[in-house]
Design a protein around this motif. Structure first.
Motif, mmCIF file in Angstrom:
data_model
loop_
_atom_site.group_PDB
_atom_site.id
_atom_site.type_symbol
_atom_site.label_atom_id
_atom_site.label_comp_id
_atom_site.label_asym_id
_atom_site.label_seq_id
_atom_site.Cartn_x
_atom_site.Cartn_y
_atom_site.Cartn_z
ATOM 1 N N ILE A 20 0.792 -1.092 -0.164
ATOM 2 C CA ILE A 20 -0.008 -0.088 -0.092
ATOM 3 C C ILE A 20 0.961 1.397 0.102
ATOM 4 C CG2 ILE A 20 -1.583 1.370 1.505
ATOM 5 C CD1 ILE A 20 -2.897 -0.976 -0.212
ATOM 6 N N ILE A 21 2.056 1.199 0.664
ATOM 7 C CA ILE A 21 2.738 2.431 0.960
ATOM 8 C C ILE A 21 3.410 2.629 -0.391
ATOM 9 C CG2 ILE A 21 4.905 3.350 1.971
ATOM 10 C CD1 ILE A 21 4.029 2.032 4.615
ATOM 11 N N GLY A 22 3.764 1.422 -1.192
ATOM 12 C CA GLY A 22 4.551 1.370 -2.459
ATOM 13 C C GLY A 22 3.581 1.955 -3.463
ATOM 14 N N VAL B 84 1.420 4.506 -3.111
ATOM 15 C CA VAL B 84 1.116 5.909 -2.809
ATOM 16 C C VAL B 84 2.630 6.417 -2.547
ATOM 17 C CG1 VAL B 84 -1.227 5.801 -2.474
ATOM 18 C CG2 VAL B 84 0.536 5.427 -0.805
ATOM 19 N N PRO B 85 3.843 6.663 -3.369
ATOM 20 C CA PRO B 85 4.893 6.916 -2.984
ATOM 21 C C PRO B 85 4.996 8.492 -2.620
ATOM 22 C CG PRO B 85 5.192 6.132 -5.175
ATOM 23 C CD PRO B 85 3.877 5.814 -4.661
ATOM 24 N N LEU B 86 4.581 9.244 -3.649
ATOM 25 C CA LEU B 86 4.608 10.649 -3.439
ATOM 26 C C LEU B 86 3.739 11.257 -2.485
ATOM 27 C CD1 LEU B 86 5.873 13.149 -4.851
ATOM 28 C CD2 LEU B 86 3.928 13.404 -6.443
ATOM 29 N N PHE B 87 2.654 10.434 -1.918
ATOM 30 C CA PHE B 87 1.891 11.138 -0.983
ATOM 31 C C PHE B 87 2.714 10.611 0.241
ATOM 32 C CE2 PHE B 87 -1.122 9.916 2.346
ATOM 33 C CZ PHE B 87 -2.003 10.992 2.223
ATOM 34 N N PHE B 88 3.340 9.410 0.373
ATOM 35 C CA PHE B 88 3.977 9.057 1.565
ATOM 36 C C PHE B 88 5.236 9.860 1.689
ATOM 37 C CE2 PHE B 88 7.321 6.731 3.826
ATOM 38 C CZ PHE B 88 6.682 6.170 4.740
ATOM 39 N N TYR B 89 5.929 10.482 0.825
ATOM 40 C CA TYR B 89 6.980 11.227 0.873
ATOM 41 C C TYR B 89 6.837 12.520 1.454
ATOM 42 C CZ TYR B 89 11.308 13.502 -0.711
ATOM 43 O OH TYR B 89 12.444 14.163 -0.882
ATOM 44 N N TYR C 29 -9.101 6.109 -2.068
ATOM 45 C CA TYR C 29 -9.639 7.548 -2.879
ATOM 46 C C TYR C 29 -9.010 7.332 -4.304
ATOM 47 C CZ TYR C 29 -10.851 12.355 -3.831
ATOM 48 O OH TYR C 29 -11.365 13.399 -4.499
ATOM 49 N N LYS C 30 -7.987 7.139 -4.455
ATOM 50 C CA LYS C 30 -7.452 7.191 -6.101
ATOM 51 C C LYS C 30 -8.289 5.884 -6.680
ATOM 52 C CE LYS C 30 -3.319 7.413 -7.280
ATOM 53 N NZ LYS C 30 -1.813 6.914 -7.466
ATOM 54 N N ASN C 31 -8.463 4.870 -6.083
ATOM 55 C CA ASN C 31 -9.177 3.602 -6.785
ATOM 56 C C ASN C 31 -10.458 4.053 -6.987
ATOM 57 O OD1 ASN C 31 -7.255 1.792 -7.036
ATOM 58 N ND2 ASN C 31 -7.465 0.789 -5.272
ATOM 59 N N ASN C 32 -11.230 4.778 -6.144
ATOM 60 C CA ASN C 32 -12.694 5.084 -6.215
ATOM 61 C C ASN C 32 -12.754 6.471 -7.107
ATOM 62 O OD1 ASN C 32 -13.199 2.865 -4.707
ATOM 63 N ND2 ASN C 32 -13.339 4.145 -2.684
ATOM 64 N N ARG D 163 -11.109 7.137 -9.882
ATOM 65 C CA ARG D 163 -10.225 7.069 -11.406
ATOM 66 C C ARG D 163 -10.553 8.153 -12.267
ATOM 67 N NH1 ARG D 163 -6.995 2.512 -11.312
ATOM 68 N NH2 ARG D 163 -7.309 0.971 -9.841
ATOM 69 N N ASP D 164 -11.784 8.649 -12.342
ATOM 70 C CA ASP D 164 -12.165 9.442 -13.437
ATOM 71 C C ASP D 164 -11.655 10.872 -13.132
ATOM 72 O OD1 ASP D 164 -13.715 9.573 -10.966
ATOM 73 O OD2 ASP D 164 -15.140 11.099 -12.019
ATOM 74 N N LYS D 165 -10.839 11.109 -12.061
ATOM 75 C CA LYS D 165 -10.248 12.439 -11.696
ATOM 76 C C LYS D 165 -8.925 12.463 -12.119
ATOM 77 C CE LYS D 165 -12.934 13.630 -7.652
ATOM 78 N NZ LYS D 165 -13.958 12.754 -7.708
ATOM 79 N N TRP D 166 -8.615 12.974 -13.355
ATOM 80 C CA TRP D 166 -7.352 12.661 -14.199
ATOM 81 C C TRP D 166 -6.170 13.410 -13.236
ATOM 82 C CZ3 TRP D 166 -4.500 17.274 -14.732
ATOM 83 C CH2 TRP D 166 -5.191 18.552 -14.351
ATOM 84 N N TRP D 167 -6.336 14.280 -12.484
ATOM 85 C CA TRP D 167 -5.163 14.749 -11.643
ATOM 86 C C TRP D 167 -4.494 13.918 -10.576
ATOM 87 C CZ3 TRP D 167 -6.278 15.188 -6.745
ATOM 88 C CH2 TRP D 167 -7.861 15.100 -6.154
ATOM 89 N N LEU D 168 -5.562 12.785 -10.243
ATOM 90 C CA LEU D 168 -4.831 11.872 -9.304
ATOM 91 C C LEU D 168 -3.738 11.202 -10.111
ATOM 92 C CD1 LEU D 168 -8.125 10.579 -7.638
ATOM 93 C CD2 LEU D 168 -6.266 11.607 -6.841
ATOM 94 N N SER D 169 -3.715 11.050 -11.409
ATOM 95 C CA SER D 169 -2.614 10.188 -11.948
ATOM 96 C C SER D 169 -1.234 10.827 -11.695
ATOM 97 C CB SER D 169 -2.811 9.943 -13.167
ATOM 98 O OG SER D 169 -2.884 11.410 -13.965
ATOM 99 N N TYR D 170 -1.219 12.316 -11.279
ATOM 100 C CA TYR D 170 -0.164 13.011 -11.164
ATOM 101 C C TYR D 170 0.362 12.794 -9.513
ATOM 102 C CZ TYR D 170 -0.646 14.926 -15.726
ATOM 103 O OH TYR D 170 -0.852 15.093 -16.988
ATOM 104 N N LEU D 171 -0.200 12.258 -8.664
ATOM 105 C CA LEU D 171 0.011 12.095 -7.179
ATOM 106 C C LEU D 171 0.290 10.730 -6.911
ATOM 107 C CD1 LEU D 171 -2.786 14.666 -5.861
ATOM 108 C CD2 LEU D 171 -0.511 15.268 -6.160
#
Length: 387
Positions: free
Chosen positions: A297-299, A301-306, A374-377, A379-387
């Motif tokens: 799970i941590i792996g 969301v690496p940028l978020f964790f960082y 939140y990312k999984n639910n 997926r239509d939010k394009w900006w999440l792919s940058y996080l």
């Protein structure tokens, strides 16, 4: 099989993120951090040296697997779409480095001093990769290997002109201008050539690749890379700006042998971090269990964790420093160690540092779960792919 293969990559990424949390906890909260470097053979201890050494794996794995993730993402895009996405994500990461990341490191936004670290080099490497994906595979791998194996030949070279550009490319040093200064912790070479190797490494993780063949390739590749490290290091004339020395103590000699340069990353540094990491991938593909799941799970969301772990560690350090009688302003750190002498006497022993690192990671973990869901639910939010 597809999930297992992707999980093994996420697992390795998660492991290095946890190690990164340990390293940053040590940097802020270890008593000795304000007196000497953990790799100073004349002063360090074996546990402290090992603690620093295992955290050397973080940046190379981070950059290498970013390339692998780009390859896997590119399976769902054409090259133009992938290239565009890499450029956008790369630019975003550079902006992030100079804003949010700079703030959580320093607790101030002072653009008189700008620090370029791993997020910056990830961003610029992605921008380069956006072009490199159009280069024929064999040519790109060959060029990347030539640069990685050959860049140490330029150690000590300082051009008379364009010093700033050379610093960005190959030195850990400040660039000072009339209006602002830049501290380059992560020069671009050879990092921008590590990511293309990770990109083409991704072919091993395509859905139709035989897992038994992949494991064999990973073992062979990992052992070859590790073997090259020991051969080149034993020759003691190339591959790292710091030669190793024979000491009266065998332990000190071994530490000297393993003491490789991260800033900028030497050939030997990359070999001894990427080799074992590739070898580990050969054996973790079928791991299961609660700890495995948590690290995966941590792996993911690496940028978020960082970003979150840096903020929490810095905040904890500020609170503890205040409680211990140090001025809170000393934890508003410019260039991380500029106030080292003022903080001497602050911090804890290594055992406490490990306990704090574990506690901080466990505290952040529920946030990682929330963000991953939140990312999984969404997926239509394009900006999440940058996080």
């Amino acid at each position: 099989m597809k999930n297992n293969r992707i999980e093994s990559i996420d697992l390795l990424r998660g492991i290095v993120m946890v190690l990164m949390a340990l390293d940053h906890t040590r940097a802020f909260l270890h008593y000795d951090s304000y007196f000497f470097s953990p790799t100073d053979i004349s002063q360090t201890t074996v546990p402290l040296f090992i603690t620093r050494f295992i955290t050397h794996f973080c940046a190379p794995v981070f950059v290498f697997l970013a390339g692998t993730s780009a390859y896997l993402s590119g399976r769902r895009k054409n090259k133009k779409e992938l290239s565009t996405w890499l450029i956008k994500r790369g630019v975003w990461l550079v902006i992030l480095e100079l804003t949010i990341v700079q703030f959580v490191w320093q607790f101030q936004l002072d653009y008189a001093m700008n620090v370029l670290q791993v997020i910056w080099v990830l961003g610029v490497s992605m921008i380069f990769l956006a072009a490199f994906i159009y280069v024929p595979k064999r040519l790109m791998i060959t060029v990347s290997l030539i640069v990685i194996f050959g860049h140490n030949a330029l150690d000590g070279f300082e051009p008379e002109t364009w010093n700033g550009l050379w610093t960005i490319l190959h030195l850990q040093a400040p660039i000072v201008t009339k209006y602002f200064a830049i501290m380059v912790f992560y020069p671009l070479v050879p990092w921008v050539f590590v990511m293309p190797l990770g990109y083409h490494f991704g072919v091993l993780y395509t859905q139709d690749f035989d897992p038994r063949v992949r494991k064999k390739y990973l073992i062979y590749l990992g052992l070859i890379v590790i073997g090259l490290f020991f051969i080149i290091r034993a020759l003691n004339f190339y591959g790292d700006p710091n030669s190793w020395s024979n000491f009266e103590s065998l332990t000190s000699t071994i530490l000297s042998f393993m003491n490789v340069s991260k800033y900028p990353p030497s050939l030997l540094y990359l070999l001894i971090t990427l080799g074992p990491s590739i070898l580990l991938l050969a054996f973790v593909e079928n791991w299961k269990g609660r700890i495995h799941h948590a690290i995966v799970i941590i792996g993911r969301v690496p940028l978020f964790f960082y970003v979150v772990h840096l903020f929490v560690i810095h905040l904890v350090a500020l609170i503890i420093a205040t409680i211990m009688g140090f001025s809170p302003r000393l934890m508003v750190i410019e260039l991380f160690i500029s106030l080292t002498k003022s903080l001497q006497g602050f911090g804890f022993n290594l055992v406490v540092v490990y306990i704090l690192a574990i506690a901080i990671t466990l505290t952040i973990y529920p946030l990682c779960i929330w963000f991953w869901k939140y990312k999984n639910n969404n997926r239509d939010k394009w900006w999440l792919s940058y996080l």
